[in-house]
Design a protein around this motif. Structure first.
Motif, PDB file in Angstrom:
ATOM      1  N   SER A   1       0.819  -1.208   0.000  1.00 49.48           N
ATOM      2  CA  SER A   1       0.000   0.000   0.000  1.00 49.48           C
ATOM      3  C   SER A   1       0.856   1.262   0.000  1.00 49.48           C
ATOM      4  O   SER A   1       1.772   1.418   0.804  1.00 49.48           O
ATOM      5  CB  SER A   1      -0.911   0.008   1.236  1.00 49.48           C
ATOM      6  N   LEU A   2       0.564   2.139  -0.930  1.00 53.59           N
ATOM      7  CA  LEU A   2       1.166   3.472  -0.987  1.00 53.59           C
ATOM      8  C   LEU A   2       0.005   4.461  -0.948  1.00 53.59           C
ATOM      9  O   LEU A   2      -0.481   4.930  -1.977  1.00 53.59           O
ATOM     10  CB  LEU A   2       1.987   3.638  -2.266  1.00 53.59           C
ATOM     11  N   ALA A   3      -0.458   4.720   0.238  1.00 54.06           N
ATOM     12  CA  ALA A   3      -1.664   5.520   0.408  1.00 54.06           C
ATOM     13  C   ALA A   3      -1.540   6.387   1.647  1.00 54.06           C
ATOM     14  O   ALA A   3      -0.801   6.071   2.585  1.00 54.06           O
ATOM     15  CB  ALA A   3      -2.890   4.609   0.514  1.00 54.06           C
ATOM     16  N   GLY A   4      -2.269   7.495   1.651  1.00 50.49           N
ATOM     17  CA  GLY A   4      -2.255   8.378   2.804  1.00 50.49           C
ATOM     18  C   GLY A   4      -2.856   9.717   2.459  1.00 50.49           C
ATOM     19  O   GLY A   4      -3.635   9.847   1.514  1.00 50.49           O
ATOM     20  N   GLU A   5      -2.450  10.726   3.207  1.00 51.51           N
ATOM     21  CA  GLU A   5      -2.961  12.076   3.014  1.00 51.51           C
ATOM     22  C   GLU A   5      -1.936  12.909   2.269  1.00 51.51           C
ATOM     23  O   GLU A   5      -0.739  12.853   2.556  1.00 51.51           O
ATOM     24  CB  GLU A   5      -3.285  12.720   4.364  1.00 51.51           C
ATOM     25  N   THR A   6      -2.407  13.691   1.317  1.00 50.82           N
ATOM     26  CA  THR A   6      -1.517  14.542   0.555  1.00 50.82           C
ATOM     27  C   THR A   6      -1.240  15.847   1.302  1.00 50.82           C
ATOM     28  O   THR A   6      -1.871  16.154   2.314  1.00 50.82           O
ATOM     29  CB  THR A   6      -2.110  14.877  -0.824  1.00 50.82           C
ATOM     30  N   LEU A   7      -0.300  16.611   0.793  1.00 41.53           N
ATOM     31  CA  LEU A   7      -0.006  17.911   1.381  1.00 41.53           C
ATOM     32  C   LEU A   7      -1.204  18.842   1.328  1.00 41.53           C
ATOM     33  O   LEU A   7      -1.298  19.788   2.113  1.00 41.53           O
ATOM     34  CB  LEU A   7       1.184  18.554   0.654  1.00 41.53           C
ATOM     35  N   ASP A   8      -2.124  18.575   0.412  1.00 44.54           N
ATOM     36  CA  ASP A   8      -3.345  19.378   0.297  1.00 44.54           C
ATOM     37  C   ASP A   8      -4.469  18.861   1.184  1.00 44.54           C
ATOM     38  O   ASP A   8      -5.582  19.398   1.149  1.00 44.54           O
ATOM     39  CB  ASP A   8      -3.831  19.410  -1.156  1.00 44.54           C
ATOM     40  N   GLY A   9      -4.186  17.793   1.953  1.00 46.38           N
ATOM     41  CA  GLY A   9      -5.197  17.257   2.856  1.00 46.38           C
ATOM     42  C   GLY A   9      -6.170  16.291   2.214  1.00 46.38           C
ATOM     43  O   GLY A   9      -7.166  15.900   2.824  1.00 46.38           O
ATOM     44  N   GLU A  10      -5.876  15.871   0.978  1.00 44.66           N
ATOM     45  CA  GLU A  10      -6.737  14.910   0.291  1.00 44.66           C
ATOM     46  C   GLU A  10      -6.219  13.490   0.512  1.00 44.66           C
ATOM     47  O   GLU A  10      -5.044  13.282   0.809  1.00 44.66           O
ATOM     48  CB  GLU A  10      -6.772  15.210  -1.214  1.00 44.66           C
ATOM     49  N   LYS A  11      -7.108  12.511   0.359  1.00 49.94           N
ATOM     50  CA  LYS A  11      -6.718  11.110   0.438  1.00 49.94           C
ATOM     51  C   LYS A  11      -6.242  10.649  -0.934  1.00 49.94           C
ATOM     52  O   LYS A  11      -6.851  10.971  -1.953  1.00 49.94           O
ATOM     53  CB  LYS A  11      -7.887  10.240   0.916  1.00 49.94           C
ATOM     54  N   LEU A  12      -5.165   9.881  -0.942  1.00 44.90           N
ATOM     55  CA  LEU A  12      -4.623   9.385  -2.211  1.00 44.90           C
ATOM     56  C   LEU A  12      -4.132   7.962  -2.030  1.00 44.90           C
ATOM     57  O   LEU A  12      -3.421   7.660  -1.063  1.00 44.90           O
ATOM     58  CB  LEU A  12      -3.460  10.263  -2.686  1.00 44.90           C
ATOM     59  N   ASP A  13      -4.540   7.093  -2.948  1.00 47.68           N
ATOM     60  CA  ASP A  13      -4.064   5.713  -2.979  1.00 47.68           C
ATOM     61  C   ASP A  13      -3.472   5.477  -4.367  1.00 47.68           C
ATOM     62  O   ASP A  13      -4.181   5.552  -5.373  1.00 47.68           O
ATOM     63  CB  ASP A  13      -5.215   4.742  -2.712  1.00 47.68           C
ATOM     64  N   VAL A  14      -2.168   5.199  -4.415  1.00 43.96           N
ATOM     65  CA  VAL A  14      -1.493   5.006  -5.701  1.00 43.96           C
ATOM     66  C   VAL A  14      -2.101   3.835  -6.473  1.00 43.96           C
ATOM     67  O   VAL A  14      -2.097   3.829  -7.707  1.00 43.96           O
ATOM     68  CB  VAL A  14       0.018   4.802  -5.476  1.00 43.96           C
ATOM     69  N   ALA A  15      -2.664   2.853  -5.771  1.00 42.08           N
ATOM     70  CA  ALA A  15      -3.278   1.706  -6.440  1.00 42.08           C
ATOM     71  C   ALA A  15      -4.417   2.130  -7.365  1.00 42.08           C
ATOM     72  O   ALA A  15      -4.715   1.441  -8.348  1.00 42.08           O
ATOM     73  CB  ALA A  15      -3.786   0.707  -5.404  1.00 42.08           C
ATOM     74  N   ASP A  16      -5.045   3.261  -7.071  1.00 39.76           N
ATOM     75  CA  ASP A  16      -6.141   3.749  -7.909  1.00 39.76           C
ATOM     76  C   ASP A  16      -5.652   4.247  -9.266  1.00 39.76           C
ATOM     77  O   ASP A  16      -6.464   4.494 -10.160  1.00 39.76           O
ATOM     78  CB  ASP A  16      -6.890   4.885  -7.196  1.00 39.76           C
ATOM     79  N   LEU A  17      -4.347   4.385  -9.421  1.00 34.01           N
ATOM     80  CA  LEU A  17      -3.780   4.875 -10.678  1.00 34.01           C
ATOM     81  C   LEU A  17      -3.377   3.745 -11.616  1.00 34.01           C
ATOM     82  O   LEU A  17      -2.755   3.982 -12.651  1.00 34.01           O
ATOM     83  CB  LEU A  17      -2.562   5.764 -10.392  1.00 34.01           C
ATOM     84  N   LYS A  18      -3.715   2.510 -11.259  1.00 36.18           N
ATOM     85  CA  LYS A  18      -3.397   1.380 -12.124  1.00 36.18           C
ATOM     86  C   LYS A  18      -3.980   1.613 -13.512  1.00 36.18           C
ATOM     87  O   LYS A  18      -5.104   2.080 -13.663  1.00 36.18           O
ATOM     88  CB  LYS A  18      -3.948   0.081 -11.530  1.00 36.18           C
ATOM     89  N   GLY A  19      -3.203   1.296 -14.534  1.00 36.58           N
ATOM     90  CA  GLY A  19      -3.576   1.595 -15.910  1.00 36.58           C
ATOM     91  C   GLY A  19      -2.771   2.764 -16.452  1.00 36.58           C
ATOM     92  O   GLY A  19      -2.733   2.985 -17.667  1.00 36.58           O
ATOM     93  N   LYS A  20      -2.137   3.505 -15.538  1.00 32.44           N
ATOM     94  CA  LYS A  20      -1.239   4.603 -15.902  1.00 32.44           C
ATOM     95  C   LYS A  20       0.202   4.210 -15.567  1.00 32.44           C
ATOM     96  O   LYS A  20       0.451   3.362 -14.708  1.00 32.44           O
ATOM     97  CB  LYS A  20      -1.592   5.862 -15.113  1.00 32.44           C
ATOM     98  N   VAL A  21       1.147   4.821 -16.240  1.00 32.47           N
ATOM     99  CA  VAL A  21       2.537   4.778 -15.787  1.00 32.47           C
ATOM    100  C   VAL A  21       2.638   5.788 -14.643  1.00 32.47           C
ATOM    101  O   VAL A  21       2.210   6.933 -14.784  1.00 32.47           O
ATOM    102  CB  VAL A  21       3.514   5.150 -16.915  1.00 32.47           C
ATOM    103  N   VAL A  22       3.176   5.361 -13.493  1.00 31.09           N
ATOM    104  CA  VAL A  22       3.209   6.226 -12.312  1.00 31.09           C
ATOM    105  C   VAL A  22       4.660   6.492 -11.910  1.00 31.09           C
ATOM    106  O   VAL A  22       5.439   5.563 -11.708  1.00 31.09           O
ATOM    107  CB  VAL A  22       2.453   5.599 -11.122  1.00 31.09           C
ATOM    108  N   VAL A  23       4.998   7.770 -11.797  1.00 37.67           N
ATOM    109  CA  VAL A  23       6.332   8.191 -11.377  1.00 37.67           C
ATOM    110  C   VAL A  23       6.250   8.653  -9.928  1.00 37.67           C
ATOM    111  O   VAL A  23       5.554   9.626  -9.616  1.00 37.67           O
ATOM    112  CB  VAL A  23       6.866   9.332 -12.266  1.00 37.67           C
ATOM    113  N   LEU A  24       6.942   7.941  -9.037  1.00 41.33           N
ATOM    114  CA  LEU A  24       6.951   8.263  -7.610  1.00 41.33           C
ATOM    115  C   LEU A  24       8.272   8.940  -7.269  1.00 41.33           C
ATOM    116  O   LEU A  24       9.335   8.349  -7.463  1.00 41.33           O
ATOM    117  CB  LEU A  24       6.792   6.991  -6.777  1.00 41.33           C
TER     118      LEU A  24
END
Length: 209
Positions: free
Chosen positions: A61-84
């Motif tokens: 899991s790569l998930a948590g709160e962003t600097l903007d206070g939003e929730k983000l789960d990298v798993a939701d980006l499946k189907g895209k190339v993701v640069v971390l």
């Protein structure tokens, strides 16, 4: 209070903080290709590590709160190339590469590439938010002040971040495909990501994985 009598939760938190501090802070090219034994990755030119399509594994899991206070789960980006990109506002090499990430992230978004920062060792968000504003970073960054997301997200034996800055690229299947352990130039960043853009959607099935 002695460590032997400390609450278990406190011990775990302290352990996570110590492990987080083991990341090489603001290093250049560390020369490391580590990540544990039994790895199947290859270090190429410029210290970029890559994994063959059939040997890739997904992060945890790569998930948590962003600097903007939003929730983000990298798993939701499946189907895209993701640069971390793992970074800190206090890190000089991070400042050096930030303009390149700001530019390339905008230009590659139409090609199905999503950028996600992982901001670490910034206890308070204000300096990190100011950093993003100063460099025109428009993509989200998970706030990871003690390195918990990084430590829990990358299994032993994978291309885990081991320095600040570090950049890890996930393929469209959400699997770890490439990594750099240094500040990147614009060309190096493009060279890191382009092979993943060029992979066809059917390539993973053709590999038997």
């Amino acid at each position: 209070m002695s460590l032997s009598r400390a609450p278990r939760g406190l011990l775990l938190t302290a352990g996570a903080m110590v492990a987080a501090l083991a990341l090489t802070a603001c290093g250049g090219d560390t020369g490391k290709s580590g990540g544990g034994g039994g790895t199947n990755f290859v270090t190429g030119a410029g210290g970029i590590d890559t994994v063959a399509l059939g040997d890739r594994t997904a992060p945890r899991s790569l998930a948590g709160e962003t600097l903007d206070g939003e929730k983000l789960d990298v798993a939701d980006l499946k189907g895209k190339v993701v640069v971390l990109n793992v970074w800190g506002s206090w890190c000089a090499p991070c400042r050096a590469e930030a303009p390149h990430f700001a530019k390339v992230s905008k230009e590659l978004k139409p090609k199905g590439v999503e950028f996600v920062g992982i901001n670490t060792r910034d206890p308070k968000k204000a300096k990190a938010v100011a950093f993003e504003e100063d460099y025109g970073i428009t993509y989200p960054s998970l706030h990871d002040p003690i390195g918990k997301i990084v430590l829990n997200g990358f299994p032993k034996g994978t291309l885990m971040p081991q320095a600040i800055p570090s950049t890890v690229v996930l393929d469209r299947e959400g699997k770890i495909a490439a990594r750099s352990l240094k500040a990147l130039t614009e060309k190096e960043l493009r060279d890191l990501v382009q092979p993943l853009i060029d992979e066809k959607p059917g390539d993973a099935k053709a590999s038997g994985k």
